[in-house]
Design a protein around this motif. Structure first.
Motif, short mmCIF file in Angstrom:
data_model
loop_
_atom_site.label_atom_id
_atom_site.label_comp_id
_atom_site.label_asym_id
_atom_site.label_seq_id
_atom_site.Cartn_x
_atom_site.Cartn_y
_atom_site.Cartn_z
N LYS A 1 -0.48 -2.13 -6.18
CA LYS A 1 -0.60 -1.20 -5.07
C LYS A 1 -1.95 -1.43 -4.39
O LYS A 1 -2.98 -1.01 -4.89
N SER A 2 -1.90 -2.18 -3.32
CA SER A 2 -3.05 -2.56 -2.50
C SER A 2 -3.90 -3.65 -3.15
O SER A 2 -4.10 -4.71 -2.60
N SER A 3 -4.45 -3.37 -4.34
CA SER A 3 -5.28 -4.39 -4.99
C SER A 3 -5.10 -4.32 -6.50
O SER A 3 -4.77 -3.27 -7.05
N SER B 1 0.82 -1.21 0.00
CA SER B 1 0.00 0.00 0.00
C SER B 1 0.85 1.25 0.00
O SER B 1 0.42 2.31 -0.45
#
Length: 400
Positions: free
Chosen positions: A377-379, A348
């Motif tokens: 980035k995160s998902s 993240s």
């Protein structure tokens, strides 16, 4: 009550099994248990090939005494001095005070480290290709240092064509009434445990295994008697071929293992999508493992099987997700090499795991790292599906 198995007219299995032990060497899960093999020859002289782990002491001595029927034990051959095979050596000496111990020069100091009995007065020191006779049987010896301890040797019965192979050709798993490999579904039910045993116990020492295989390749081996697992009397060359492959660090098959370290499921999602894409492209026998719920010994074993590896890792504390780092360090420690690798990283903020995975893989031998590492980035976003498609194409192309 004794429980012995007849191998041939004069040779008997006098070992036992342990289904209660959770961790072999206090490190490797063994849900199917483990066998500790020892073999007793009733010739003009009686010869015991190795002893067993302390866990099955009572069974072991009942087996020996039932076969000896009042005879003394004349010799013990120590092929390997690790405690799971020699924990009862001291008790053998107490029960049979005139017994002679056949071993090599490297074995003696290790015996002294474990025991206080006088080994010097009872040791018969053998060297490479020395000859020993028990009456109607003649034996010779081959040194096998670092398969997987420095004192290891194997013993060959020149009369009955039997190789007592120490830890080589062993496997995890308890014996369930059938002693011989041809009596069980070995490839279907035992091969994974045999591979996991080899890769984790012996895998680091591939060159030493290759040296031993070259030595024994000239022998006519009709019976293969390891210290763990079933005895081989048929299709021995098939099993030897597996060892040739594993010890050369060549993959068994062109397939993909995906190991992922995911905190909230987003990295796992990307790994699942990539696996589906690989399957659509015809890749078979894909293996996927969550590094947080799968023991590293299993992942290492599958890495030896597969030609291609994918590591998908979250960033954690500015580095590789801890369980993923553990897996990678195990692979390095066990000498894994000659693989093609793809990397997916996630984070993240401060996405750093991919670079550090690259550095760790770069310290291993002959690892080909595919370009175009995927950064999440995160998902995973829909626009990144094309990146995964490209990676899947690249993996498949590199299999050609």
């Amino acid at each position: 009550m004794y429980c012995v198995k007849k191998i041939n007219k004069q040779l008997f299995w006098v070992g036992g099994t342990d289904r209660r032990l959770a961790l072999f060497e206090n490190a490797y899960p063994i849900p199917k248990g483990i066998s500790y093999n020892a073999y007793l020859l009733l010739d003009d002289k009686t010869v015991l090939f190795d002893t067993v782990d302390r866990a099955i002491t009572e069974q072991f001595f009942e087996n020996i005494e039932a076969l000896l029927r009042g005879r003394t034990l004349d010799y013990v051959v120590v092929n390997h001095m690790e405690p799971d095979h020699c924990a009862t050596l001291g008790e053998i000496v107490l029960k049979y005070p005139d017994v002679k111990i056949i071993c090599n020069v490297k074995t003696v100091p290790i015996i002294k480290q474990f025991y206080n009995f006088d080994i010097d007065s009872r040791a018969i020191i053998v060297k490479e290709k020395d000859i020993f006779s028990s009456g109607s049987h003649t034996f010779t010896f081959f040194m096998a240092p670092m398969v997987h301890w420095p004192e290891v040797m194997v013993t060959y019965d020149m009369t009955d064509k039997v190789l007592f192979s120490a830890d080589a050709f062993g496997t995890f798993g308890a014996m369930n009434g059938n002693l011989f490999a041809d009596e069980i579904q070995f490839e279907r039910e035992w091969l994974d445990d045999a591979r996991r045993y080899y890769t984790n116990i012996v895998g680091k020492y591939g060159p030493s295994v290759q040296t031993l295989l070259k030595k024994v390749s000239v022998l006519d081996i009709q019976l293969l008697c390891p210290l763990h697992g079933p005895v081989w009397r048929e299709n021995i060359s098939w099993y030897v071929e597996k060892y040739l492959t594993w010890s050369s660090y060549e993959p068994e098959e062109k397939s993909v293992m995906i190991a992922y370290g995911s905190i909230y499921g987003n990295t796992e999602n990307a790994a699942n999508i990539l696996a589906g894409m690989l399957g659509d492209r015809g890749v078979k026998h894909i293996a996927m493992y969550d590094v947080s719920s799968t023991h590293p010994s299993i992942i290492l074993s599958e890495a030896f099987r597969c030609s291609h590896l994918v590591f998908a890792s979250s960033t954690y504390n500015g580095g590789i997700f801890s369980n993923m780092e553990h897996v990678l360090m195990e692979m390095k420690a066990h000498g894994l090499q000659n693989r093609t690798v793809a990397i997916i990283e996630n984070g993240s903020w401060g996405v750093l795991s991919g670079k550090q995975i690259q550095e760790l893989l770069g310290s291993m031998k002959n690892m080909t790292i595919l370009e175009n590492m995927i950064t999440i980035k995160s998902s995973l976003k829909e626009g990144q599906l094309e990146e995964l498609e490209t990676l899947a194409d690249q993996i498949v192309a590199s299999m050609a």
